[in-house]
Design a protein around this motif. Structure first.
Motif, PDB file in Angstrom:
ATOM      1  N   PRO A 134      32.273  32.323  47.863  1.00  0.00           N
ATOM      2  CA  PRO A 134      33.396  32.531  48.545  1.00  0.00           C
ATOM      3  C   PRO A 134      34.214  32.761  47.184  1.00  0.00           C
ATOM      4  O   PRO A 134      35.474  32.730  47.020  1.00  0.00           O
ATOM      5  N   ILE A 135      34.037  33.509  46.339  1.00  0.00           N
ATOM      6  CA  ILE A 135      34.105  34.323  44.981  1.00  0.00           C
ATOM      7  C   ILE A 135      33.681  36.187  45.111  1.00  0.00           C
ATOM      8  O   ILE A 135      32.627  36.565  44.705  1.00  0.00           O
ATOM      9  N   VAL A 136      34.313  36.848  45.292  1.00  0.00           N
ATOM     10  CA  VAL A 136      34.124  38.173  45.769  1.00  0.00           C
ATOM     11  C   VAL A 136      35.291  39.055  44.899  1.00  0.00           C
ATOM     12  O   VAL A 136      36.770  38.987  44.923  1.00  0.00           O
ATOM     13  N   ALA A 137      34.279  39.567  43.807  1.00  0.00           N
ATOM     14  CA  ALA A 137      34.964  40.101  42.823  1.00  0.00           C
ATOM     15  C   ALA A 137      34.180  42.301  42.978  1.00  0.00           C
ATOM     16  O   ALA A 137      33.501  42.050  43.722  1.00  0.00           O
ATOM     17  N   PHE A 138      35.411  42.814  42.859  1.00  0.00           N
ATOM     18  CA  PHE A 138      35.198  43.793  43.716  1.00  0.00           C
ATOM     19  C   PHE A 138      35.944  45.292  42.426  1.00  0.00           C
ATOM     20  O   PHE A 138      36.423  44.122  41.848  1.00  0.00           O
ATOM     21  N   ASP A 139      35.826  46.689  42.248  1.00  0.00           N
ATOM     22  CA  ASP A 139      36.074  48.056  42.063  1.00  0.00           C
ATOM     23  C   ASP A 139      36.807  48.875  43.216  1.00  0.00           C
ATOM     24  O   ASP A 139      36.388  49.172  43.766  1.00  0.00           O
ATOM     25  N   LEU A 140      38.126  49.193  42.906  1.00  0.00           N
ATOM     26  CA  LEU A 140      38.571  50.671  43.942  1.00  0.00           C
ATOM     27  C   LEU A 140      38.404  51.561  42.470  1.00  0.00           C
ATOM     28  O   LEU A 140      39.387  51.680  41.823  1.00  0.00           O
ATOM     29  N   ALA A 141      37.807  52.492  42.727  1.00  0.00           N
ATOM     30  CA  ALA A 141      37.838  53.672  42.336  1.00  0.00           C
ATOM     31  C   ALA A 141      39.024  54.293  42.137  1.00  0.00           C
ATOM     32  O   ALA A 141      39.758  54.336  43.457  1.00  0.00           O
ATOM     33  N   GLY A 142      39.641  54.613  40.769  1.00  0.00           N
ATOM     34  CA  GLY A 142      40.709  55.117  40.562  1.00  0.00           C
ATOM     35  C   GLY A 142      42.149  54.495  40.653  1.00  0.00           C
ATOM     36  O   GLY A 142      42.957  54.444  40.645  1.00  0.00           O
ATOM     37  N   ILE A 143      41.592  52.901  40.801  1.00  0.00           N
ATOM     38  CA  ILE A 143      42.678  52.277  40.723  1.00  0.00           C
ATOM     39  C   ILE A 143      42.553  51.011  39.989  1.00  0.00           C
ATOM     40  O   ILE A 143      41.478  50.352  40.113  1.00  0.00           O
ATOM     41  N   HIS A 144      43.275  51.249  38.916  1.00  0.00           N
ATOM     42  CA  HIS A 144      43.389  50.122  38.038  1.00  0.00           C
ATOM     43  C   HIS A 144      43.207  48.623  38.338  1.00  0.00           C
ATOM     44  O   HIS A 144      43.949  48.386  39.639  1.00  0.00           O
ATOM     45  N   PRO A 145      42.691  47.404  37.457  1.00  0.00           N
ATOM     46  CA  PRO A 145      42.388  46.497  38.697  1.00  0.00           C
ATOM     47  C   PRO A 145      44.045  45.903  38.543  1.00  0.00           C
ATOM     48  O   PRO A 145      44.580  44.881  39.679  1.00  0.00           O
ATOM     49  N   HIS A 146      44.536  46.185  37.440  1.00  0.00           N
ATOM     50  CA  HIS A 146      45.662  45.227  36.787  1.00  0.00           C
ATOM     51  C   HIS A 146      46.759  45.711  38.359  1.00  0.00           C
ATOM     52  O   HIS A 146      48.059  44.987  38.780  1.00  0.00           O
ATOM     53  N   ASP A 147      46.621  47.288  38.141  1.00  0.00           N
ATOM     54  CA  ASP A 147      48.144  47.656  39.852  1.00  0.00           C
ATOM     55  C   ASP A 147      47.457  47.360  41.147  1.00  0.00           C
ATOM     56  O   ASP A 147      47.989  47.045  41.878  1.00  0.00           O
TER      57      ASP A 147
END
Lengths: 138, 212
Positions: B139-152
């Motif tokens: 139950p560990i879910v990693a993902f990327d949001l296009a156009g949004i830096h992970p730290h933001d």
């Protein structure tokens, strides 16, 4: 507060990406990484009579880093190496609570970053890269 | 071969012999224990082949002018005054973990992970890292949001009371492989509930609305 961190003027500054790109014949180039967050800035400058006449940067980083790099592109022209070095320190003191240095009013946009010390490096990175690139070129 | 079990060990018993690794390591704070302490398991012959990495009290066999010998593992690797309080705290955390009903706990976190995955799947510009089926993942879910830096994204989530990890996770080659600057990683624990998942999804919608 976080709500203030991403105000529209800051987003617009990042989106404008003043100075984004590369120079065909830079006099100085500096690559700076933030090992903690992974932000990366490549800053290039061309000098004339010891002062910056052109700036270009490539940024892989967060909104704060991109906005700071855009600000460098907006106001960095005309600085000499000593001024670029001094600017880095002035940005750090601005993040610590001092008023922005003369000629850089948009630095006030980063005021909400002050309590988020883990994000100060995001703002400082382009200024560190500018100082290093200008020092190399001088 | 050393296997990093920091993200796995808190989700169920680990049969280190069946894994076939020479070493298995995990950090205490990922297993609900204190920071500054962790566990390194190793095959006896693999540990015996390693030299000490640090000098100090308790790790010697005999010190001589001509020759010094070292204690057998594990003492060889535990020089000086150990982090006593942290070790006791980690022991308590692991004892607590071992007493938990794993099946029920994992069913709960898998259910929450599925709720999260289903919610993420409808967000625009979201890329999953790893499979979408909870049966094939922890139950560990990693993902990327296009156009949004992970730290933001993390910063906005923080304002929603949600703590997640964002960045390159000290695994830049992996991020380069995925052609990502970084990723957001949500780790679901037994103390989480549906409201936590919904707060995370609401925070991401807020981030998309404000930052993209």
């Amino acid at each position: 507060m976080n709500d203030d961190l991403y105000q529209k003027a800051l987003l617009d500054l990042a989106k404008a990406a003043h100075g984004a790109g590369s120079l065909p014949s830079p006099d100085g180039t500096a690559l700076r990484d933030s090992p903690l967050c992974g932000d990366r800035v490549r800053m290039q400058v061309a000098l004339e009579n010891g002062r910056i006449k052109a700036i270009a940067h490539e940024v892989k980083g967060c909104l704060l880093c991109r906005a700071a790099a855009s600000l460098v592109g907006l106001h960095g022209i005309g600085l000499d190496a000593a001024q670029a070095e001094a600017l880095r320190g002035q940005v750090a003191t601005t993040l610590a609570g001092s008023p922005p240095p003369s000629g850089w009013p948009e630095l006030a946009l980063f005021e909400p970053v002050r309590p988020h010390r883990n994000r100060h490096g995001c703002v400082l990175l382009p200024f560190e890269a500018l100082a290093a690139a200008t020092h190399e070129a001088d | 071969m050393l296997l990093d079990g920091a993200q796995a060990v808190q989700h169920g018993p680990v049969d280190v012999a069946a894994l076939g690794a020479d070493f298995y390591a995990f950090s205490g704070h990922k297993a609900f224990g204190p920071t500054g302490v962790g566990v390194l398991w190793g095959k006896a012959e693999a540990l015996a082949a390693l030299p000490p990495f640090h000098g100090g009290g308790g790790m010697i066999g005999r010190v001589g002018v001509e020759q010094t010998t070292y204690a057998l593992p594990p003492r060889r690797f535990e020089a000086g005054t150990p982090p006593i309080a942290q070790a006791i705290g980690l022991g308590a955390a692991l004892d607590w973990l071992c007493e938990q009903p794993w099946a029920a706990m994992n069913a709960h976190t898998a259910r929450l992970a599925q709720r999260l995955i289903d919610g993420l799947a409808v967000l625009p510009g979201l890329t999953f890292i790893g499979p979408r089926e909870t049966a094939q993942r922890l139950p560990i879910v990693a993902f990327d949001l296009a156009g949004i830096h992970p730290h933001d994204a993390c910063q906005v989530l923080d304002a929603h009371g949600v703590a997640v990890r964002g960045g390159h996770h000290c695994a830049q080659p992996l991020m380069e492989f995925f052609k990502l600057q970084g990723a957001v990683r949500a780790s679901i624990a037994p103390y989480n509930d549906e409201a936590d998942i919904d707060a995370l999804l609401a925070g991401l919608k807020d981030a998309i609305g404000r930052l993209r």
